[in-house]
Design a protein around this motif. Structure first.
Motif, PDB file in Angstrom:
ATOM      1  N   GLY A  46       0.801  -1.221   0.000  1.00 25.41           N
ATOM      2  CA  GLY A  46       0.000   0.000   0.000  1.00 25.41           C
ATOM      3  C   GLY A  46       0.834   1.270   0.000  1.00 25.41           C
ATOM      4  N   ILE A  47       2.034   1.195  -0.614  1.00 20.69           N
ATOM      5  CA  ILE A  47       2.889   2.373  -0.698  1.00 20.69           C
ATOM      6  C   ILE A  47       3.015   2.814  -2.152  1.00 20.69           C
ATOM      7  CG2 ILE A  47       4.115   1.905   1.451  1.00 20.69           C
ATOM      8  CD1 ILE A  47       6.306   0.559  -0.070  1.00 20.69           C
ATOM      9  N   LYS A  48       3.865   3.815  -2.411  1.00 20.49           N
ATOM     10  CA  LYS A  48       3.875   4.438  -3.735  1.00 20.49           C
ATOM     11  C   LYS A  48       5.180   4.266  -4.505  1.00 20.49           C
ATOM     12  CE  LYS A  48      -0.297   6.090  -3.365  1.00 20.49           C
ATOM     13  NZ  LYS A  48      -1.397   5.553  -4.221  1.00 20.49           N
ATOM     14  N   GLU A  49       6.220   3.736  -3.872  1.00 26.92           N
ATOM     15  CA  GLU A  49       7.491   3.636  -4.597  1.00 26.92           C
ATOM     16  C   GLU A  49       8.328   2.477  -4.076  1.00 26.92           C
ATOM     17  OE1 GLU A  49       9.778   7.181  -4.012  1.00 26.92           O
ATOM     18  OE2 GLU A  49       9.421   7.217  -1.850  1.00 26.92           O
ATOM     19  N   GLY A  50       9.280   2.053  -4.942  1.00 23.36           N
ATOM     20  CA  GLY A  50      10.181   0.984  -4.569  1.00 23.36           C
ATOM     21  C   GLY A  50      11.477   1.104  -5.360  1.00 23.36           C
ATOM     22  N   TRP A  51      12.507   0.355  -4.934  1.00 21.81           N
ATOM     23  CA  TRP A  51      13.829   0.453  -5.550  1.00 21.81           C
ATOM     24  C   TRP A  51      14.250  -0.901  -6.119  1.00 21.81           C
ATOM     25  CZ3 TRP A  51      11.995   3.709  -2.083  1.00 21.81           C
ATOM     26  CH2 TRP A  51      12.375   5.056  -2.158  1.00 21.81           C
ATOM     27  N   LEU A  52      14.693  -0.878  -7.380  1.00 24.19           N
ATOM     28  CA  LEU A  52      15.214  -2.066  -8.031  1.00 24.19           C
ATOM     29  C   LEU A  52      16.702  -1.827  -8.289  1.00 24.19           C
ATOM     30  CD1 LEU A  52      14.873  -4.822  -9.425  1.00 24.19           C
ATOM     31  CD2 LEU A  52      14.190  -3.608 -11.508  1.00 24.19           C
ATOM     32  N   ILE A  53      17.559  -2.644  -7.649  1.00 23.94           N
ATOM     33  CA  ILE A  53      19.003  -2.495  -7.771  1.00 23.94           C
ATOM     34  C   ILE A  53      19.532  -3.655  -8.604  1.00 23.94           C
ATOM     35  CG2 ILE A  53      21.149  -2.085  -6.532  1.00 23.94           C
ATOM     36  CD1 ILE A  53      18.880  -0.138  -5.803  1.00 23.94           C
ATOM     37  N   ILE A  54      20.158  -3.335  -9.737  1.00 24.21           N
ATOM     38  CA  ILE A  54      20.628  -4.372 -10.658  1.00 24.21           C
ATOM     39  C   ILE A  54      22.149  -4.302 -10.764  1.00 24.21           C
ATOM     40  CG2 ILE A  54      20.550  -5.259 -13.011  1.00 24.21           C
ATOM     41  CD1 ILE A  54      17.739  -3.978 -13.199  1.00 24.21           C
ATOM     42  N   TYR A  55      22.801  -5.371 -10.352  1.00 27.36           N
ATOM     43  CA  TYR A  55      24.254  -5.481 -10.475  1.00 27.36           C
ATOM     44  C   TYR A  55      24.561  -6.158 -11.813  1.00 27.36           C
ATOM     45  CZ  TYR A  55      24.553  -4.375  -5.491  1.00 27.36           C
ATOM     46  OH  TYR A  55      24.469  -3.770  -4.264  1.00 27.36           O
ATOM     47  N   SER A  56      25.533  -5.608 -12.546  1.00 27.94           N
ATOM     48  CA  SER A  56      25.822  -6.148 -13.879  1.00 27.94           C
ATOM     49  C   SER A  56      27.316  -6.071 -14.184  1.00 27.94           C
ATOM     50  CB  SER A  56      25.049  -5.376 -14.944  1.00 27.94           C
ATOM     51  OG  SER A  56      25.433  -5.796 -16.237  1.00 27.94           O
ATOM     52  N   ASN A  57      27.812  -7.155 -14.763  1.00 28.06           N
ATOM     53  CA  ASN A  57      29.228  -7.175 -15.171  1.00 28.06           C
ATOM     54  C   ASN A  57      29.391  -6.853 -16.653  1.00 28.06           C
ATOM     55  OD1 ASN A  57      28.349  -9.499 -16.420  1.00 28.06           O
ATOM     56  ND2 ASN A  57      29.381 -10.893 -15.007  1.00 28.06           N
TER      57      ASN A  57
END
Length: 507
Positions: free
Chosen positions: A464-475
Motif C-alpha cells: 500500500g505504498i507508492k514507490e520501490g527500488w530495483l538495484i541491478i548489479y551487472s558485469n
C-alpha cells in the motif's frame, strides 16, 4: 497460571496449548481403520505433544503403548528385547498405574508372541507408538523388527495390534527402504507448523488469562519471524512475557525488537543451533540456496537436498529450495554470509553523518544514499567484485551492510528477505514508521528485467505504498545508471550497479 512452554511435550495444565483438529482427525481415522503409519516433523514442532494428546483420547477404548528408541543406539538383541519389554511396562504404568508380568522374547520374531500376550491379558487392541525411531542404529535388528511388524500387519486383527505409529524428526522412507524393503504398508502423516490463526490463538490465551496484551503488530511479527514453528513461536512469546515486558500491560514493537536482537546475537537457541549445525554439513548447497535464490530446484531424491529437508532446514517452495522460517533464514544468512571485514570504515567514514540523507520530515532520501553507495563501489569495486564468482545474495549482503550502517544510526532497521503477501522482498528498510522496499538482481537479461519490475510493483501494491527500488548489479554495463519509471501512481527507482572493474594491480 499457565505459561508459554519452550520444551515439550506440552502439559495442557501448565502450558498454553493449541488444538490441531485436522491432523488429529487424520491420525484417529488411521487408527480406527487399522492403519500403520509414520509421523515426521523437525524437532520442537509439536509431534510428541500431538501423539501424547492422541494417547489421552484413545486410552479408554484401546491400549496405547508409547515408547522411545532415543537411547537404543546399537543395542544387541538381548539388551534390545529386555529394554523393549521394560519400556512397554513403563508406558503402561505411567498411563494406567500398573505393570504386567510379561515374558521377555527369546528372539526378535517372538515379539509376535509378546503382542499376543499383552492383548490376551488386557483385553484391548494395542496401539504401538515408537518415538525417535531413527535412533535405533542396529540396522540388522531394525530390519528384523520391521519384518515382524509387517508379518503382524497381515494378521493384525488376530494379534490385536490395531495400529503401529513410527515417529521421527524426518521422513522414515530412507530407513524403511534401506532396512526393510517389504515394509511398504505404512502411510505417512506430517505434522505441520502452526497456522497464523493458531499462533494468534496461542497468544490470545495469554491475554485472556493475564490481561497482558500483545500489540497487533507484535503478533504479526511473531507470526512472520517464526512462521508458525511451534518451538520458536513459544520461545519468542516466552521471552517477551518473562523478560522484555515483564510486569507491563502492553507488549510493544520495541519489546519485540529487543527479543529479536537477542535471538540473533545473544541467545543460543536450540532450534536455531540445530538448523545451523545441519546446514554446515551441506555448506556448498546451503550457500547456493541462500545466495542464488530461486535457482536450486527441489528434488527429494537428491540426497543433499533430502538431508536438509528432513532436518527442517529448507522447504519446497513451489518446486524451488527455500528457507521458509525467517528466523532460520536470518541466522543462516549471518552464518554463511561472505566475509567483507574491514569494509565498514570504507562504507561510512567516521565523519559521515546520517543527517545529510534525511529529509526535513525524518524520511530517508534513499536515492541520495544510493549515490553515496555508488561512490563507495567506485572506490572499492576493484577490490570487492573483480574476479569473484558472486552469487546474487553476496551483492545483497554488501548493500545490506552499507545501508544498515546509515539506517541504524537513525534508529531504523534493515531487514533481509522479508515476507510480503505471497513473496519476499530482498531488503526492507523501516525508518521513522516508513518502509522502503528494495529488490536486488544480478546479471539478468531483458526478460528477467521486465519480470523484476513487475514483481516489485506487486510488492509495492501489497504494502500500500507508492514507490520501490530495483538495484541491478551487472558485469556487462559500461557505467552506473539511474532510471525513474512512473506508472499508475507508482514510482520505480532503478539503479544499475557496475561490477566489472580493472584488477587492483592495474589501477
Amino acid at each position: 497460571m499457565r505459561r508459554f512452554c519452550t520444551s515439550g511435550p506440552v502439559d495442557k495444565k501448565t502450558c498454553y496449548y493449541v488444538e490441531r483438529p485436522d491432523i488429529m482427525k487424520e491420525a484417529l481415522d488411521h487408527i480406527e481403520n487399522w492403519r500403520y503409519f509414520t509421523v515426521s516433523a523437525p524437532r520442537q514442532s509439536g509431534k510428541t505433544t500431538l501423539l501424547k494428546d492422541i494417547v489421552e483420547k484413545i486410552k479408554d477404548k484401546y491400549l496405547p503403548i508409547f515408547i522411545s528408541f532415543e537411547s537404543y543406539g546399537e543395542k544387541g538383541k538381548i539388551e534390545f528385547l529386555r529394554t523393549f519389554v521394560k519400556d512397554i511396562n513403563r508406558s503402561l504404568k505411567g498411563l494406567y498405574g500398573k505393570i504386567i508380568d510379561l515374558t521377555i522374547p527369546g528372539s526378535i520374531d517372538d515379539i509376535r508372541n509378546l503382542i499376543e500376550e499383552i492383548t490376551e491379558k488386557e483385553g484391548k487392541e494395542i496401539i504401538l507408538m515408537i518415538d525417535e525411531f531413527e535412533k535405533f542404529e542396529n540396522s540388522k535388528l531394525m530390519n528384523q523388527f520391521l519384518h515382524v511388524i509387517r508379518n503382524i500387519y497381515h494378521d493384525r486383527k488376530i494379534y490385536g495390534l490395531r495400529s503401529v505409529i513410527l515417529i521421527s524428526v524426518g521422513y522414515l522412507s530412507g530407513i524403511l527402504e534401506d532396512n526393510a524393503s517389504p515394509f511398504n504398508i505404512a502411510e505417512h502423516l506430517e505434522v505441520p507448523y502452526f497456522t497464523k490463526k493458531q499462533v494468534y490463538d496461542l497468544l490470545n490465551q495469554h491475554e485472556t488469562e493475564t490481561g497482558q496484551i500483545f500489540e497487533e503488530k507484535v503478533k504479526e511479527l511473531i507470526w512472520h519471524n517464526a512462521a508458525g514453528q511451534p518451538g520458536l513461536t513459544n520461545g519468542l512469546a516466552y521471552d517477551l512475557v518473562m523478560k522484555k515486558a515483564k510486569g507491563e500491560k502492553i507488549i510493544t514493537e520495541k519489546h519485540f525488537e529487543k527479543t529479536l536482537y537477542d535471538y540473533m546475537r545473544v541467545y543460543i537457541d536450540k532450534n536455531i543451533s540445530n538448523i545451523i549445525n545441519k546446514a554446515k554439513k551441506e555448506k556448498e548447497l546451503m550457500m547456493k540456496i541462500l545466495f542464488e535464490p530461486n535457482n536450486i530446484e527441489f528434488n527429494i531424491y537428491d540426497e543433499n537436498i533430502k538431508f536438509l529437508y528432513i532436518n527442517g532446514v529448507i522447504d519446497n517452495c513451489e518446486g524451488i529450495c527455500c528457507v521458509k522460517v525467517p528466523l532460520y533464514y536470518k541466522a543462516l544468512y549471518a552464518r554463511f554470509k561472505p566475509q567483507i571485514n574491514g569494509e565498514k570504515s570504507q562504507m561510512k567514514p567516521f565523519d559521515e553523518s546520517i543527517k545529510k540523507y534525511l529529509n526535513k520530515d525524518g524520511s530517508l532520501d534513499l536515492n541520495k544514499l544510493m549515490k553515496r553507495y555508488i561512490e563507495y563501489i567506485k572506490s572499492r569495486g576493484a577490490v570487492m567484485f573483480k574476479g569473484r564468482n558472486y552469487y546474487e545474495g553476496v551483492y545483497q549482503y554488501n548493500l545490506d551492510q552499507f545501508l544498515s550502517l546509515y539506517v541504524e544510526a537513525a534508529d531504523g532497521k534493515v531487514y533481509p528477505e522479508t515476507q510480503i503477501g505471497g513473496g519476499r522482498i530482498d531488503l526492507l528498510i523501516n525508518l521513522n514508521n516508513k518502509e522502503y522496499l528494495i529488490e536486488i538482481k544480478a546479471n539478468i537479461d531483458e526478460d528477467q528485467y521486465e519480470k523484476s519490475k513487475k514483481q516489485l510493483k506487486e510488492y509495492i501494491k501489497r504494502k500500500g505504498i507508492k514507490e520501490g527500488w530495483l538495484i541491478i548489479y551487472s558485469n556487462t554495463i559500461k557505467d552506473f545508471e539511474y532510471n525513474l519509471e512512473k506508472e499508475n501512481g507508482i514510482k520505480l527507482h532503478i539503479w544499475f550497479i557496475k561490477t566489472n572493474f580493472e584488477n587492483p594491480s592495474k589501477i
